[in-house]
Design an enzyme around this catalytic site. Sequence first.
Site, PDB file in Angstrom:
ATOM      1  CE1 TYR A   1     -89.455  86.370  69.804  1.00 56.97           C
ATOM      2  CE2 TYR A   1     -91.338  85.440  68.628  1.00 56.97           C
ATOM      3  CZ  TYR A   1     -90.732  86.500  69.278  1.00 56.97           C
ATOM      4  OH  TYR A   1     -91.409  87.690  69.404  1.00 56.97           O
TER       5      TYR A   1
ATOM      6  CG  HIS B   1     -98.751  88.017  67.186  1.00 56.37           C
ATOM      7  ND1 HIS B   1     -97.896  87.581  66.215  1.00 56.37           N
ATOM      8  CD2 HIS B   1     -97.993  88.152  68.304  1.00 56.37           C
ATOM      9  CE1 HIS B   1     -96.675  87.455  66.717  1.00 56.37           C
ATOM     10  NE2 HIS B   1     -96.716  87.793  67.995  1.00 56.37           N
TER      11      HIS B   1
END
Length: 394
Positions: free
Chosen positions: A282, A158
């Site tokens: 996730y 990220h």
Amino acid sequence: MRHLAFATLTVGLLLGLAVRPGHTDPLISRAAPPAEPVPWTATVITDDLEYPWGLDWLPDGSILVTERPGRVRVIRDGRLDPTPVSGTPDVYDAGQGGLLDIAVHPDFADNQWVYFSYAAGWRRANHTEVARARFDGTRLSDLEVVFRNADSKSGTAHFGSRLAWLPDGTMLVSIGDGGNPPVSFAGDVIRKQAQNRGTHFGSVVRINADGSVPDDNPFLNDPDARRELWSYGHRNIQGLARDPVTGVLWATEHGARRGDELNRLDAGANFGWPAATFSRNYGLGTQISPHTSLPNMVDPVVVWMGGYAPSGLAVYRGSVFPAWDGDLFAGGLVSARISRIDLDAAGHVQAEYALDMDARVRDVALGPDGHLYVLTDEDPGRLLRLDPASPAKS
Ligand SMILES: [Ca+2]
């Protein structure tokens, strides 16, 4: 209009829905969209790149391409120069990090400036950085950092980080939220920093070409905010494009598990992450937030609930594909496609069509010749040009 609004409200109440005046629900894209109806074909310009990430054009038509491991390549007259450009910044090449986007200064002919975004640092302390250097056609010189995330993080995820010029000579840079749990910052999961205006994580920042802060940035009067901040509440914008006709800024960002977004950007706006999101964690798919929408936060225009994973984004303005004029082309990594988001003149989504690329798409860009160009996320990675094709004979 009043009757229509009343009817909508009544139906909404009957169905138990929360209908808010002035609120337009995002288009939810669940399955693979229908195939692009306009005939097109892809021409390989080069298939000798290593994980290419971003590209831009010089005034003479040459193409500069970044390779994530840290190289800049030049394509002249349709041929890849075998020698990489020297003088590139040192980058942290790991995971999603490395040399990322590239942007040629609008006045390159006068100043020779080329801008780069990249990950800098090492595994336990790294950040997104933007530097510029002068390019003489062979090598880069006068390298200087013009922006760096004020805070460091750990891990390899990220970083953002797309670059986009605005007509006033300022530049937008997308900065990722810093990573997924368990990556932490200030004693909590780092992704919550996207709601903290006191850090650059999870934002779009706006800088002058020399790295100074524009005197009309939206949070200059907020003593708790970073002065470079332009919009926030983003997870990880990897597609950023300005429509030169309407001036609208569009961005695609990754959700966690599902919930990837197309957003219409605005100065000073909060885009919700992670307080409002369609995506889930996730692994077990547990809830990130009970909210998909919250007051004072801007809802996405499109939400992808399949495995999409957006990458580069382009607004098509050109004469090669007249039917595509004003539409968005959103690259996808996991989906291995480009989505054409068909917009009407007011910027409302009409439909989504798929250009199946059969490879992870890393970037989509509009060339000065009116063609779309595509980078594939591979080694060897390709630069492709999209050309019109003859309609299939019936
Ligand atoms: Ca959002």
